[in-house]
Design a protein around this motif. Structure first.
Motif, short mmCIF file in Angstrom:
data_model
loop_
_atom_site.label_atom_id
_atom_site.label_comp_id
_atom_site.label_asym_id
_atom_site.label_seq_id
_atom_site.Cartn_x
_atom_site.Cartn_y
_atom_site.Cartn_z
N LEU A 27 0.80 -1.32 0.06
CA LEU A 27 -0.01 0.01 -0.06
C LEU A 27 0.93 1.17 -0.12
O LEU A 27 1.80 1.40 0.94
CB LEU A 27 -0.80 0.11 1.24
N TYR A 28 0.73 2.11 -0.92
CA TYR A 28 1.52 3.50 -0.99
C TYR A 28 0.52 4.33 -0.73
O TYR A 28 -0.69 4.47 -1.36
CB TYR A 28 2.05 3.49 -2.40
N PHE A 29 0.95 5.36 0.16
CA PHE A 29 -0.13 6.48 0.33
C PHE A 29 0.82 7.81 0.73
O PHE A 29 1.87 7.68 1.12
CB PHE A 29 -1.13 6.13 1.48
N ILE A 30 -0.19 8.88 0.49
CA ILE A 30 0.42 10.26 0.99
C ILE A 30 0.40 10.57 2.46
O ILE A 30 -0.59 10.27 3.22
CB ILE A 30 -0.28 11.19 0.20
N ALA A 31 1.50 10.74 3.16
CA ALA A 31 1.61 10.70 4.45
C ALA A 31 1.40 12.24 4.96
O ALA A 31 1.21 12.34 6.14
CB ALA A 31 2.76 10.26 5.17
N ASN A 32 1.62 12.97 4.19
CA ASN A 32 1.42 14.43 4.53
C ASN A 32 0.73 15.26 3.43
O ASN A 32 1.25 16.06 2.64
CB ASN A 32 2.91 15.09 5.03
N SER A 33 -0.58 15.09 3.31
CA SER A 33 -1.21 15.36 2.16
C SER A 33 -1.09 17.01 1.89
O SER A 33 -1.30 17.81 0.76
CB SER A 33 -2.56 15.11 1.86
N GLN A 34 -1.09 17.84 2.97
CA GLN A 34 -0.86 19.26 3.02
C GLN A 34 -2.17 19.71 2.25
O GLN A 34 -2.25 20.97 1.98
CB GLN A 34 0.14 19.91 2.21
N ARG A 35 -3.55 19.14 2.45
CA ARG A 35 -4.66 19.66 1.88
C ARG A 35 -5.30 20.89 2.73
O ARG A 35 -5.88 21.84 2.11
CB ARG A 35 -5.76 18.78 1.57
N GLY A 36 -4.90 20.98 3.86
CA GLY A 36 -5.35 22.22 4.47
C GLY A 36 -4.66 23.56 4.11
O GLY A 36 -5.05 24.68 4.65
N LYS A 37 -3.62 23.35 3.23
CA LYS A 37 -3.06 24.53 2.87
C LYS A 37 -3.73 25.14 1.71
O LYS A 37 -3.10 26.29 1.16
CB LYS A 37 -1.46 24.28 2.65
N TYR A 38 -4.68 24.79 1.14
CA TYR A 38 -5.40 25.02 -0.22
C TYR A 38 -6.72 25.67 0.25
O TYR A 38 -7.56 25.13 1.30
CB TYR A 38 -5.51 23.93 -1.27
N ASP A 39 -7.05 26.43 -0.42
CA ASP A 39 -8.72 26.89 -0.23
C ASP A 39 -9.72 26.09 -0.86
O ASP A 39 -9.17 25.02 -1.46
CB ASP A 39 -8.63 28.43 -0.54
N ARG A 40 -10.82 26.38 -0.79
CA ARG A 40 -11.99 25.59 -1.26
C ARG A 40 -11.95 25.18 -2.75
O ARG A 40 -12.63 24.58 -3.47
CB ARG A 40 -13.46 26.12 -0.82
N ARG A 41 -11.36 26.40 -3.48
CA ARG A 41 -10.95 26.32 -4.94
C ARG A 41 -9.80 25.56 -5.32
O ARG A 41 -9.62 25.33 -6.61
CB ARG A 41 -10.89 27.84 -5.50
N GLY A 42 -9.04 25.03 -4.39
CA GLY A 42 -7.91 24.23 -4.67
C GLY A 42 -6.62 25.19 -4.78
O GLY A 42 -5.51 24.75 -5.49
N GLU A 43 -6.80 26.39 -4.57
CA GLU A 43 -5.57 27.33 -4.87
C GLU A 43 -4.85 27.23 -3.52
O GLU A 43 -5.31 27.48 -2.36
CB GLU A 43 -5.99 28.67 -5.27
N LEU A 44 -3.62 27.58 -3.46
CA LEU A 44 -2.84 27.48 -2.33
C LEU A 44 -2.95 28.82 -1.48
O LEU A 44 -2.97 29.92 -2.28
CB LEU A 44 -1.34 27.70 -2.78
N LYS A 45 -3.31 28.67 -0.15
CA LYS A 45 -3.63 29.93 0.68
C LYS A 45 -2.33 30.89 0.37
O LYS A 45 -1.43 30.54 0.52
CB LYS A 45 -3.91 29.46 1.93
N ASP A 46 -2.98 32.23 0.63
CA ASP A 46 -2.03 33.28 0.42
C ASP A 46 -0.83 33.44 1.55
O ASP A 46 -1.10 32.93 2.96
CB ASP A 46 -2.57 34.49 0.85
N GLY A 47 0.37 33.11 1.06
CA GLY A 47 1.54 32.88 1.96
C GLY A 47 1.86 31.80 2.46
O GLY A 47 3.04 31.51 3.07
N GLU A 48 1.18 30.68 2.33
CA GLU A 48 1.34 29.45 2.41
C GLU A 48 2.69 28.79 1.72
O GLU A 48 2.47 29.02 0.70
CB GLU A 48 0.26 28.36 2.41
N THR A 49 3.33 27.91 2.20
CA THR A 49 4.41 27.08 1.57
C THR A 49 4.17 25.71 1.76
O THR A 49 3.86 25.25 2.75
CB THR A 49 5.74 27.42 2.09
N LEU A 50 4.72 24.88 0.90
CA LEU A 50 4.40 23.28 0.76
C LEU A 50 5.70 22.76 1.06
O LEU A 50 6.57 22.97 0.73
CB LEU A 50 3.80 22.96 -0.75
N SER A 51 5.61 21.68 1.90
CA SER A 51 6.78 20.78 2.19
C SER A 51 6.98 19.75 1.33
O SER A 51 6.00 19.38 0.37
CB SER A 51 6.43 20.22 3.68
N PRO A 52 8.16 19.14 1.16
CA PRO A 52 8.09 17.76 0.38
C PRO A 52 6.90 17.05 0.65
O PRO A 52 7.05 16.65 1.68
CB PRO A 52 9.73 17.45 0.61
#
Length: 93
Positions: A27-52
């Motif tokens: 089973l392969y799965f995403i351990a840190n999806s970071q979906r909370g860093k996106y708004d309801r339209r799927g755009e990265l929230k202002d000033g947010e950065t993504l981790s690897p």
């Protein structure tokens, strides 16, 4: 599913589990999806950065010969074992 076996739990990499897929006995799965860093339209929230992104791999045959954890679920009827009932369509005038 009537029984389950935990594969991997409480790992520091598990910040927000995402989707996964099965390939063979793995089973392969995403351990840190970071979906909370996106708004309801799927755009990265202002000033947010993504981790690897962290992809985790779990062996589906871990403790394969063990009984698992009984979930207390009941079987869902299928077409083969469901009771048959005849439905009469309404008559057309």
């Amino acid at each position: 599913v009537t029984k389950a076996m935990p594969l991997d739990v409480a790992k520091p990499e598990f910040s927000w589990l995402g989707t996964g897929t099965v390939a063979g006995d793995t089973l392969y799965f995403i351990a840190n999806s970071q979906r909370g860093k996106y708004d309801r339209r799927g755009e990265l929230k202002d000033g947010e950065t993504l981790s690897p992104l962290v992809i985790w791999r779990s062996d589906l045959r871990f403790e394969w010969d063990q009984g698992g954890v009984n979930l207390g679920l009941q079987e869902i009827p299928t077409a083969k074992n469901a009771k048959q009932s005849k439905v009469t369509p309404p008559a057309h005038p």
